[in-house]
Design a protein around this motif. Structure first.
Motif, PDB file in Angstrom:
ATOM      1  N   LYS A 133      32.256  10.666  53.845  1.00 22.06           N
ATOM      2  CA  LYS A 133      32.645  12.042  53.282  1.00 22.06           C
ATOM      3  C   LYS A 133      31.665  13.058  53.626  1.00 22.06           C
ATOM      4  O   LYS A 133      31.961  14.165  53.799  1.00 22.06           O
ATOM      5  CB  LYS A 133      32.289  11.937  51.633  1.00 22.06           C
ATOM      6  CG  LYS A 133      33.381  11.063  51.077  1.00 22.06           C
ATOM      7  CD  LYS A 133      32.939  11.175  49.615  1.00 22.06           C
ATOM      8  CE  LYS A 133      33.987  10.124  48.801  1.00 22.06           C
ATOM      9  NZ  LYS A 133      33.778  10.166  47.234  1.00 22.06           N
ATOM     10  N   ILE A 155      38.014   6.041  56.411  1.00 21.04           N
ATOM     11  CA  ILE A 155      38.896   7.112  56.278  1.00 21.04           C
ATOM     12  C   ILE A 155      39.770   7.058  55.460  1.00 21.04           C
ATOM     13  O   ILE A 155      40.661   6.348  55.564  1.00 21.04           O
ATOM     14  CB  ILE A 155      39.153   7.670  57.476  1.00 21.04           C
ATOM     15  CG1 ILE A 155      38.071   7.701  58.591  1.00 21.04           C
ATOM     16  CG2 ILE A 155      39.883   9.181  57.554  1.00 21.04           C
ATOM     17  CD1 ILE A 155      36.871   8.983  58.281  1.00 21.04           C
ATOM     18  N   SER A 160      41.055  12.520  59.645  1.00 17.09           N
ATOM     19  CA  SER A 160      39.904  13.366  59.881  1.00 17.09           C
ATOM     20  C   SER A 160      39.393  13.331  61.347  1.00 17.09           C
ATOM     21  O   SER A 160      39.536  12.427  61.826  1.00 17.09           O
ATOM     22  CB  SER A 160      38.636  12.824  59.060  1.00 17.09           C
ATOM     23  OG  SER A 160      37.402  13.661  59.163  1.00 17.09           O
ATOM     24  N   THR A 209      40.201  11.729  66.587  1.00 18.28           N
ATOM     25  CA  THR A 209      41.039  11.990  65.189  1.00 18.28           C
ATOM     26  C   THR A 209      41.346  10.751  64.652  1.00 18.28           C
ATOM     27  O   THR A 209      41.948   9.905  65.298  1.00 18.28           O
ATOM     28  CB  THR A 209      42.279  12.986  65.287  1.00 18.28           C
ATOM     29  OG1 THR A 209      41.653  14.111  65.929  1.00 18.28           O
ATOM     30  CG2 THR A 209      43.144  13.199  64.177  1.00 18.28           C
ATOM     31  N   SER A 234      32.063  13.386  59.778  1.00 15.63           N
ATOM     32  CA  SER A 234      33.274  13.897  59.359  1.00 15.63           C
ATOM     33  C   SER A 234      33.363  15.162  59.574  1.00 15.63           C
ATOM     34  O   SER A 234      33.244  16.118  58.597  1.00 15.63           O
ATOM     35  CB  SER A 234      33.762  13.448  57.844  1.00 15.63           C
ATOM     36  OG  SER A 234      35.113  13.956  57.718  1.00 15.63           O
ATOM     37  N   THR A 236      36.017  17.183  59.576  1.00 17.69           N
ATOM     38  CA  THR A 236      37.090  17.789  58.591  1.00 17.69           C
ATOM     39  C   THR A 236      36.382  17.985  57.226  1.00 17.69           C
ATOM     40  O   THR A 236      36.854  19.155  56.561  1.00 17.69           O
ATOM     41  CB  THR A 236      38.145  16.978  58.767  1.00 17.69           C
ATOM     42  OG1 THR A 236      38.833  16.881  60.202  1.00 17.69           O
ATOM     43  CG2 THR A 236      39.356  17.496  57.850  1.00 17.69           C
ATOM     44  N   ASN A 237      35.741  16.912  56.769  1.00 13.84           N
ATOM     45  CA  ASN A 237      35.172  17.194  55.419  1.00 13.84           C
ATOM     46  C   ASN A 237      34.127  18.379  55.201  1.00 13.84           C
ATOM     47  O   ASN A 237      33.781  18.973  54.271  1.00 13.84           O
ATOM     48  CB  ASN A 237      34.678  15.626  54.938  1.00 13.84           C
ATOM     49  CG  ASN A 237      35.709  14.830  54.717  1.00 13.84           C
ATOM     50  OD1 ASN A 237      36.751  15.541  54.360  1.00 13.84           O
ATOM     51  ND2 ASN A 237      35.350  13.414  54.500  1.00 13.84           N
ATOM     52  N   VAL A 300      43.353  18.435  61.126  1.00 10.49           N
ATOM     53  CA  VAL A 300      42.652  17.930  62.058  1.00 10.49           C
ATOM     54  C   VAL A 300      43.254  18.464  63.497  1.00 10.49           C
ATOM     55  O   VAL A 300      44.588  19.280  63.868  1.00 10.49           O
ATOM     56  CB  VAL A 300      42.631  16.480  62.231  1.00 10.49           C
ATOM     57  CG1 VAL A 300      41.985  15.942  61.022  1.00 10.49           C
ATOM     58  CG2 VAL A 300      44.061  15.845  62.276  1.00 10.49           C
TER      59      VAL A 300
END
Length: 349
Positions: A133, A155, A160, A209, A234, A236-237, A300
């Motif tokens: 996370k 994931i 992500s 990714t 991560s 993206t998070n 992503v």
């Protein structure tokens, strides 16, 4: 004449005083022999010089003295049983022998301290990160006797953009990334999806990714004993969601880039076609910036989605100007030349 001689004879018939004294002396000697001096001394009126009678008016030094010693030990016994040497806090530390007692535990610690530089770090259980996370950093050591470390992460729900960084090494160290499709936490043939090498001059980096699945990161001994830092991020998070950048809206953010924060993601969307101007400045080292379109809306960066890039340094700002249609977009700001602060400004017209 005759009467005078009869008187003398009459006197010869009785005891004179000398005879009486002699008789009494014999009787007294017999009684003293039988009863001792005390018997006669206790008789009233008897005071014969040769008897060894005590005078009550005189101190009884000769007879009382032997009786005194037995009385002293009982009076001195409480002193012998005095608990002060055992209970008094002031008297306990004063003797020399008790002094080393508090120091005695120190030798038991000394071997541990001396062994620290020579004992190899104990191998801990392989870290199970669970769902990735946020950024995770691990510091460890590999040697010829303990050659690898394995890390597990997952994931979940949506793809992500994940980056792995390996650095702070003194010898060459390898890093591999695997997808654990069967979830057995074992590296099987065909599961490798990335690798990199790190040395004292450059870090190792893997950026991918990753879809929802289980993954294994493996750090392995290559060129010699070495410490290392492994960072799993991560992106993206961690991204900042600007949401809609529409109707002459301006967004500005000031951040910093360093080993713990190597790149930053920004997400925004347009509801209609707009002229977008993105400026990167106020940096002290070189920084890169990239613009991507997220056509499938998965949040992503996929292959072929890049729409622009630029560099900024201490002498010049980096700028991306594009006429962009209604869609979702991703902006990436990434450290390239060293730690630095930065400011990114996005404006639509």
């Amino acid at each position: 004449m005759s009467s005078g001689s009869s008187g003398g004879s009459g006197g010869g018939g009785g005891l004179n005083w000398k005879e009486v004294v002699a008789i009494l002396g014999v009787i007294t000697g017999i009684l003293v022999f039988i009863f001792g001096d005390k018997f006669l001394c206790n008789l009233k009126g008897v005071n014969v010089g040769f008897l060894r009678c005590d005078n009550p008016s005189e101190p009884k030094a000769a007879t009382e003295t032997p009786a005194l010693p037995p009385k002293f030990p009982p009076s001195s016994e409480p002193v012998k049983q005095d608990p002060i040497p055992f209970s008094s806090p002031t008297s306990t530390p004063s003797p020399a022998p008790p002094t080393p007692a508090p120091v005695s535990p120190s030798p038991t610690k000394t071997p541990d301290i001396e062994q620290k530089p020579v004992v190899e770090p104990k191998k801990s259980s392989d870290p199970n990160i669970g769902i990735l996370k946020e950024s995770r950093i691990f510091s460890d050591r590999i040697t010829s006797k303990d050659q690898e470390r394995t890390y597990f992460f997952t994931i979940k729900d949506k793809p992500s953009n994940v980056s792995l960084y390996l650095d702070n090494v003194s010898n060459q160290v390898g890093m591999w990334l695997y997808v654990d499709t069967n979830g057995n936490k074992i590296i099987d043939y065909g599961e490798q999806i990335g690798d990199a090498l790190a040395d004292s001059n450059s870090p190792g980096t893997i950026s991918r990714t990753l879809g929802p699945d289980s993954y294994i990161a493996n750090v392995k001994f290559k060129g010699g004993n070495s410490d290392y830092n492994l960072q799993i991020v991560s992106n993206t998070n961690d991204a900042i969601n600007v949401k809609s950048l529409q109707d002459s809206k301006t967004f500005s953010d000031t951040g910093s880039l360093n080993r713990q924060n190597r790149q930053k993601y920004y997400l925004f969307n347009l509801k209609s076609t707009s002229n977008v101007n993105i400026i990167l400045d106020q940096v002290t080292n070189q920084v890169g910036m990239w613009l991507y379109v997220d056509t499938n809306g998965n949040g992503v960066i996929d292959y072929g989605e890049q729409r622009g890039d630029t560099l900024a340094d201490s002498n010049s700002a980096g700028t991306i100007k594009r006429n962009l249609g209604a869609d979702n977009y991703i902006v990436v700001v990434k450290e390239k030349g060293g730690n630095t602060n930065y400011t990114v400004t996005m404006t639509s017209q």
